[in-house]
Every structure is written in C-alpha cells, then in structure tokens.
Design a protein around this motif. Structure first.
Motif, mmCIF file in Angstrom:
data_model
loop_
_atom_site.group_PDB
_atom_site.id
_atom_site.type_symbol
_atom_site.label_atom_id
_atom_site.label_comp_id
_atom_site.label_asym_id
_atom_site.label_seq_id
_atom_site.Cartn_x
_atom_site.Cartn_y
_atom_site.Cartn_z
ATOM 1 N N CYS A 1 131.005 82.406 84.156
ATOM 2 C CA CYS A 1 132.104 81.502 83.849
ATOM 3 C C CYS A 1 133.055 82.192 82.868
ATOM 4 O O CYS A 1 132.795 83.311 82.422
ATOM 5 C CB CYS A 1 131.560 80.201 83.250
ATOM 6 S SG CYS A 1 130.822 80.431 81.624
ATOM 7 N N HIS B 1 131.357 83.344 79.521
ATOM 8 C CA HIS B 1 130.331 84.379 79.497
ATOM 9 C C HIS B 1 130.749 85.684 80.155
ATOM 10 O O HIS B 1 129.912 86.557 80.369
ATOM 11 C CB HIS B 1 129.053 83.844 80.170
ATOM 12 C CG HIS B 1 128.391 82.766 79.358
ATOM 13 N ND1 HIS B 1 128.273 81.471 79.796
ATOM 14 C CD2 HIS B 1 127.841 82.829 78.125
ATOM 15 C CE1 HIS B 1 127.678 80.760 78.845
ATOM 16 N NE2 HIS B 1 127.400 81.555 77.833
ATOM 17 N N CYS C 1 127.398 80.020 86.987
ATOM 18 C CA CYS C 1 127.308 81.127 86.042
ATOM 19 C C CYS C 1 125.849 81.555 85.883
ATOM 20 O O CYS C 1 124.959 80.712 85.908
ATOM 21 C CB CYS C 1 127.877 80.646 84.710
ATOM 22 S SG CYS C 1 127.705 81.811 83.350
ATOM 23 N N PHE D 1 124.585 82.554 83.210
ATOM 24 C CA PHE D 1 124.159 82.336 81.826
ATOM 25 C C PHE D 1 124.171 80.878 81.404
ATOM 26 O O PHE D 1 123.673 80.527 80.344
ATOM 27 C CB PHE D 1 125.055 83.130 80.875
ATOM 28 C CG PHE D 1 125.103 84.591 81.215
ATOM 29 C CD1 PHE D 1 124.070 85.437 80.851
ATOM 30 C CD2 PHE D 1 126.167 85.102 81.938
ATOM 31 C CE1 PHE D 1 124.106 86.774 81.188
ATOM 32 C CE2 PHE D 1 126.211 86.439 82.277
ATOM 33 C CZ PHE D 1 125.168 87.273 81.907
ATOM 34 N N CYS D 2 124.803 80.017 82.201
ATOM 35 C CA CYS D 2 124.841 78.600 81.863
ATOM 36 C C CYS D 2 125.031 77.803 83.148
ATOM 37 O O CYS D 2 124.996 78.357 84.241
ATOM 38 C CB CYS D 2 125.963 78.307 80.860
ATOM 39 S SG CYS D 2 127.621 78.466 81.547
HETATM 40 ZN ZN LIG Z 1 128.532 80.627 81.498
#
Ligand SMILES: [Zn+2]
Length: 54
Positions: A6, A9, A40, A42-43
């Motif tokens: 995203c 990140h 994403c 990471f999230c």
């Molecule tokens: Zn992210």
C-alpha cells in the motif's frame, strides 16, 4: 520475486526487496480494477504498488 504494498508500506517493501534480492526493483502502480482486492504484504490495506523485477 514480487511484493505488493500500500502507499504506507512502499518504502518498506523496497527495502525488503533490496535486502532479499540484492537488486533494485521496478515499482509499478496498480491501476487495474481487477487488483483492488489485492492486499498489501504488510497490512490489510489494498495494495497500490507492485514491487518486482518486471
Ligand atoms: Zn500496507
């Protein structure tokens, strides 16, 4: 190797890509509507960028 990120990140994705592959990735903005459900790495936010080698 390919990573999705995203807006938040993207720098982290670039850092991790470089650390893992020792080469600088190509950053592609995801604009295709088909990819809106891509998350994403990471999230839980929708991915906006593809970090890869093509
Ligand atoms: Zn992210």
């Amino acid at each position: 190797m390919e990573m999705k990120s995203c807006q938040t990140h993207v720098e982290r994705a670039l850092d991790e890509y470089v650390a893992k592959t020792e080469s600088y990735p190509i950053l592609t903005k995801i604009e295709n509507d088909e990819n809106l459900s891509t998350k994403c790495d990471f999230c839980e936010e929708p991915a906006m960028y593809l970090v890869g080698n093509k």
